[in-house]
Design a protein around this motif. Structure first.
Motif, PDB file in Angstrom:
ATOM      1  N   LYS A   1       0.749   2.448   2.178  1.00  0.00           N
ATOM      2  CA  LYS A   1       2.074   1.888   2.475  1.00  0.00           C
ATOM      3  C   LYS A   1       1.924   0.482   3.081  1.00  0.00           C
ATOM      4  O   LYS A   1       2.638  -0.453   2.706  1.00  0.00           O
ATOM      5  CB  LYS A   1       2.802   2.813   3.446  1.00  0.00           C
ATOM      6  CG  LYS A   1       4.261   2.433   3.703  1.00  0.00           C
ATOM      7  CD  LYS A   1       4.976   3.558   4.481  1.00  0.00           C
ATOM      8  CE  LYS A   1       6.447   3.230   4.720  1.00  0.00           C
ATOM      9  NZ  LYS A   1       6.670   2.335   5.829  1.00  0.00           N
ATOM     10  N   LYS A   2       0.988   0.330   4.005  1.00  0.00           N
ATOM     11  CA  LYS A   2       0.755  -0.978   4.654  1.00  0.00           C
ATOM     12  C   LYS A   2       0.318  -2.025   3.631  1.00  0.00           C
ATOM     13  O   LYS A   2       0.771  -3.171   3.665  1.00  0.00           O
ATOM     14  CB  LYS A   2      -0.314  -0.851   5.747  1.00  0.00           C
ATOM     15  CG  LYS A   2       0.199  -0.255   7.042  1.00  0.00           C
ATOM     16  CD  LYS A   2      -0.902  -0.211   8.087  1.00  0.00           C
ATOM     17  CE  LYS A   2      -0.409   0.413   9.384  1.00  0.00           C
ATOM     18  NZ  LYS A   2      -1.512   0.553  10.365  1.00  0.00           N
ATOM     19  N   ILE A   3      -0.570  -1.621   2.731  1.00  0.00           N
ATOM     20  CA  ILE A   3      -1.053  -2.561   1.702  1.00  0.00           C
ATOM     21  C   ILE A   3       0.100  -2.990   0.801  1.00  0.00           C
ATOM     22  O   ILE A   3       0.288  -4.177   0.531  1.00  0.00           O
ATOM     23  CB  ILE A   3      -2.201  -1.934   0.856  1.00  0.00           C
ATOM     24  CG1 ILE A   3      -3.448  -1.709   1.716  1.00  0.00           C
ATOM     25  CG2 ILE A   3      -2.542  -2.834  -0.340  1.00  0.00           C
ATOM     26  CD1 ILE A   3      -4.518  -0.851   1.063  1.00  0.00           C
TER      27      ILE A   3
ATOM     28  N   VAL B   1      -3.111  -8.832   3.848  1.00  0.00           N
ATOM     29  CA  VAL B   1      -3.978  -7.926   3.076  1.00  0.00           C
ATOM     30  C   VAL B   1      -5.418  -8.006   3.592  1.00  0.00           C
ATOM     31  O   VAL B   1      -6.101  -6.984   3.744  1.00  0.00           O
ATOM     32  CB  VAL B   1      -3.918  -8.255   1.564  1.00  0.00           C
ATOM     33  CG1 VAL B   1      -4.886  -7.371   0.777  1.00  0.00           C
ATOM     34  CG2 VAL B   1      -2.509  -8.075   1.022  1.00  0.00           C
ATOM     35  N   ASP B   2      -5.867  -9.224   3.886  1.00  0.00           N
ATOM     36  CA  ASP B   2      -7.217  -9.411   4.449  1.00  0.00           C
ATOM     37  C   ASP B   2      -7.373  -8.650   5.761  1.00  0.00           C
ATOM     38  O   ASP B   2      -8.401  -8.029   6.014  1.00  0.00           O
ATOM     39  CB  ASP B   2      -7.500 -10.905   4.690  1.00  0.00           C
ATOM     40  CG  ASP B   2      -7.945 -11.613   3.418  1.00  0.00           C
ATOM     41  OD1 ASP B   2      -8.478 -10.934   2.527  1.00  0.00           O
ATOM     42  OD2 ASP B   2      -7.743 -12.835   3.314  1.00  0.00           O
TER      43      ASP B   2
ATOM     44  N   LYS C   1      -4.828  -8.879  -5.708  1.00  0.00           N
ATOM     45  CA  LYS C   1      -5.678  -8.652  -4.526  1.00  0.00           C
ATOM     46  C   LYS C   1      -5.410  -7.261  -3.948  1.00  0.00           C
ATOM     47  O   LYS C   1      -6.344  -6.555  -3.556  1.00  0.00           O
ATOM     48  CB  LYS C   1      -5.401  -9.724  -3.475  1.00  0.00           C
ATOM     49  CG  LYS C   1      -6.277  -9.605  -2.243  1.00  0.00           C
ATOM     50  CD  LYS C   1      -6.335 -10.896  -1.471  1.00  0.00           C
ATOM     51  CE  LYS C   1      -7.448 -10.826  -0.438  1.00  0.00           C
ATOM     52  NZ  LYS C   1      -7.926 -12.116  -0.029  1.00  0.00           N
ATOM     53  N   LYS C   2      -4.133  -6.876  -3.903  1.00  0.00           N
ATOM     54  CA  LYS C   2      -3.786  -5.543  -3.387  1.00  0.00           C
ATOM     55  C   LYS C   2      -4.462  -4.451  -4.213  1.00  0.00           C
ATOM     56  O   LYS C   2      -4.966  -3.465  -3.679  1.00  0.00           O
ATOM     57  CB  LYS C   2      -2.260  -5.350  -3.421  1.00  0.00           C
ATOM     58  CG  LYS C   2      -1.512  -6.103  -2.329  1.00  0.00           C
ATOM     59  CD  LYS C   2      -0.006  -5.850  -2.447  1.00  0.00           C
ATOM     60  CE  LYS C   2       0.776  -6.611  -1.403  1.00  0.00           C
ATOM     61  NZ  LYS C   2       2.229  -6.360  -1.492  1.00  0.00           N
ATOM     62  N   GLN C   3      -4.468  -4.635  -5.549  1.00  0.00           N
ATOM     63  CA  GLN C   3      -5.091  -3.638  -6.431  1.00  0.00           C
ATOM     64  C   GLN C   3      -6.603  -3.556  -6.191  1.00  0.00           C
ATOM     65  O   GLN C   3      -7.181  -2.475  -6.152  1.00  0.00           O
ATOM     66  CB  GLN C   3      -4.790  -3.983  -7.892  1.00  0.00           C
ATOM     67  CG  GLN C   3      -3.348  -3.688  -8.289  1.00  0.00           C
ATOM     68  CD  GLN C   3      -2.999  -4.224  -9.671  1.00  0.00           C
ATOM     69  OE1 GLN C   3      -3.878  -4.528 -10.473  1.00  0.00           O
ATOM     70  NE2 GLN C   3      -1.708  -4.348  -9.955  1.00  0.00           N
TER      71      GLN C   3
END
Length: 710
Positions: free
Chosen positions: A86-88, A97-98, A66-68
């Motif tokens: 950085k946050k992700i 992430v949402d 999901k991050k990608q």
């Protein structure tokens, strides 16, 4: 790798153990196989740890995926910054992430997107910057544009407010802070739609409880009542505190824009943030409650499946009923059905004497020593007849009341039809009553796990997760006990490590065509059962009286060379395994030295010795045996203060239901389980436990029994 480190910390094990387990899982090894035969590789991680590891591995891999996806989407929009990246990367959950992605997610048409289309985003930014000396009216006048649909200063200001409301709503830090505040200080509030209506949910007609303290079973009950349209439910939030915090974060001081910003914040919170946070919190509470209930269900099921078999007895299965009569099935010690019939000792026929004579004849003819009575309709009336029969029988006969849960599901199933094509559902049910006493595991695997009736609110939870969890429990139990290759049904074999339903059918077909298996190696002749499946399943399948004595133990074929070298070293032969005469453990001085000598490792060596010293051992033998009875106790016999023995039938969040032999389970509330504080009833009791209880109260009208274990 970061995932290994996270899982290692959560499980409180070493990173190398996690890495080794992940590699084995990725290579297609099953959890029971890894837990039992790859202990040296994983540092002896058990099946419970491995199940948790597997579940977290899937979640964390999905999170990385999901991050990608989110990163690619933001980069495509040209809006990625190092701070955002950085946050992700640091986000620990899907929700986090949402929240980060929310401002960048392509939106459907909203008030804010319409305002942006009218060119009002720069005006919203001016309002947010709160530059002193600038005036609201003058700035807004610059954005009146009839061609773009902004016809007045008021429309320009309203559009800017809509944009600000969405900016605030999309702010990940704000949302997270509000969510945490509500989790700590919010309340779940339920109200009745009709206060006069009589329903099982009357406790929740006017109910308030803190979000942080409400237990899972109450969440599930409230959700069910809401689903049935009996109550309305909302999350009450500390609105004033939240608004104060929002204003403090956004409004930097007195300016001409302060009032407009206040209005935008109020709108953003009440229209956009609050409903979304309420949904998220209710989903989180539901998910947590479901996970807790599924875990309890799984532990209850495990205890039920691991109840000890009553071997070596011919059992009379008794499926009680009124109008259609009581179905009886005589089952020999191997589980073969010898005889079935129907008797009518209950209303409306009341052929008591005739029925007693029939049963006494059956007891004498088939040497029956145990009656397994289902606890369904007409069970109490049947029990009274059985008690009289036992008194009149010249030979010793005892009876047990067994839980019928799932028997009707099984008796009407395709599987039961294939097993007993000439029986009706009643005869199949009676046979199941007998067999589930002789070998609970072998019989209960034929029933869908959630139909066995040892859970709570199972129809209200995530069915996919419930099925998966309960399936894992059955798989672990079956492999822990081991399976007789020459007698196991398809239902039992399909839960063996490495064997699916198709392979299970192929094994049974091979057995029927070629006769009994004489060795584990012969499994490789079964259609579609290749080397990988053989590696996974062989150690869990047992063969009595085969060509190879080690096939009757839990020693894996890959270790046979070492096992034989071990026997030779201490002067034993394969025949000594069969006769139970192998005694090696006391002779080993140094396990590492001996392991090296015979070509294995110390952990495998210890397991190997244990298996050869007790071939065919059954871990269920350590569990409490069912209570065998010879006389009846009636509901009306119960008196306050009476001390009894009972069997734990079901464990739930607020207590446990105990079968004390009166066809109405008594409740031991969690507060009556121990003199010490306990977090959950499972800390004290498990399904199948035999416990001492005292009657606290008996409500004859509502047929409720309150018990204590104190």
């Amino acid at each position: 790798m970061e995932i290994y480190k996270i899982i290692a910390e959560e499980l409180q094990v070493k990173s190398w153990q996690v890495e080794a387990a992940v590699q084995l899982i990725d290579e297609g090894n099953t959890i029971p196989f890894i837990a039992r035969y790859r202990k040296p590789v994983t540092g002896e991680l058990n099946d419970e740890q491995l199940r948790t590891l597997d579940e977290r591995l899937k979640y964390l891999r999905n999170l990385e995926e999901k991050k990608q996806t989110v990163t690619a989407s933001i980069e495509e929009q040209g809006k990625m910054t190092s701070e955002l990246m950085k946050k992700i990367m640091e986000a620990k959950t899907m929700v986090a992430v949402d929240d980060i992605y929310r401002p960048f997610r392509p939106k459907r048409k909203t008030r804010a997107t319409e305002a942006k289309a009218k060119g009002l985003e720069p005006l919203a930014n001016i309002f947010m910057m709160q530059i002193r000396g600038k005036t609201l009216q003058k700035e807004a006048e610059n954005y009146v544009n009839k061609e773009k649909g902004v016809n007045s200063v008021e429309e320009a200001i309203q559009g800017a407010k809509d944009i600000i409301a969405e900016i605030v709503s999309d702010n990940a830090e704000f949302r997270n802070a509000i969510r945490n505040t509500v989790m700590k200080h919010g309340d779940i509030v339920s109200k009745a739609k009709d206060e006069e209506a009589q329903t099982p949910y009357e406790n929740y007609y006017n109910y308030t409880e803190s979000v942080s303290k409400i237990p899972g079973h109450r969440i599930l009950a409230i959700n069910r009542a809401e689903k049935e349209k009996v109550i309305t439910v909302k999350v009450e939030m500390p609105d004033e505190n939240i608004m104060m915090a929002l204003k403090k974060s956004v409004i930097t001081g007195k300016s001409d824009f302060s009032q407009v910003l206040c209005e935008a914040l109020e709108d953003g919170y009440h229209r956009l943030i609050k409903p979304a946070i309420e949904r998220e919190i209710r989903n989180e509470l539901r998910e947590k409650a479901e996970n807790g209930a599924i875990e309890v269900f799984g532990q209850n099921l495990k205890q039920l499946l691991m109840q000890p078999p009553i071997a070596g007895k011919t059992v009379l299965g008794w499926d009680p009923a009124f109008r259609t009569g009581c179905k009886l099935a005589v089952v020999d010690e191997t589980g073969k059905v010898l005889y079935t019939t129907v008797i009518f000792p209950t209303a409306p026929q009341n052929k008591v004497e005739e029925s007693k004579k029939t049963v006494l004849d059956i007891i004498e003819k088939y040497n029956v020593s145990l009656i397994s009575l289902g606890n369904g309709t007409a069970s109490r009336e049947s029990e009274a007849v059985i008690a009289d029969i036992i008194k009149e029988s010249p030979s010793k006969v005892e009876y047990v009341i067994v839980n019928e849960a799932g028997a009707s599901v099984y008796s009407a199933s395709k599987l039961a039809t294939e097993e007993f094509p000439n029986f009706d559902t009643g005869q199949r049910s009676a046979a199941s009553m007998a067999r589930r006493l002789q070998d609970p595991l072998a019989e209960l695997v034929k029933i869908e796990p959630k139909a066995i009736g040892v859970g709570q609110y199972q129809h209200d939870m995530n069915q996919k997760k419930l099925d998966e969890t309960l399936g894992n429990v059955v798989e672990d139990c079956v492999n822990n006990v081991g399976v007789d290759l020459n007698t196991a049904s398809v239902s039992l074999l399909k839960y063996v490590s490495g064997i699916n339903k198709t392979l299970a059918k192929n094994i049974v077909e091979y057995r029927e065509k070629n006769g009994q298996f004489s060795s584990r190696k012969e499994l490789l002749k079964v259609s579609k059962l290749g080397p990988k499946a053989f590696e996974q399943c062989a150690g869990f399948l047992r063969i009595r009286d085969g060509k190879e004595a080690l096939d009757y133990t839990g020693v894996h074929p890959e270790s046979y060379t070492s096992a034989k070298a071990l026997l030779k070293k201490y002067g034993f032969t394969s025949r000594d395994i069969v006769s139970g005469d192998v005694k090696i453990s006391q002779k080993v001085q140094d396990y590492n030295v001996v392991a090296k000598e015979i070509g294995t490792d110390a952990i495998t060596l210890k397991d190997m010795i244990s298996e050869m010293e007790k071939p065919g051992r059954d871990p269920r033998d350590k569990m409490p045996k069912p209570i065998l009875k010879s006389d009846v106790l009636d509901f009306d016999d119960l008196k306050e203060g009476m001390e009894l023995k009972g069997t734990v039938r079901n464990v739930i969040d607020f207590g446990a239901f105990i079968d004390i032999g009166v066809h109405q389970d008594g409740l031991v509330h969690i507060s009556e389980m121990s003199n010490q504080f306990i977090k959950h009833p499972l800390d004290v009791v498990s399904v199948g436990d035999v416990v001492n209880v005292k009657v606290l109260s008996v409500d004859k009208d509502r047929r409720r029994i309150n018990l204590t274990m104190k």
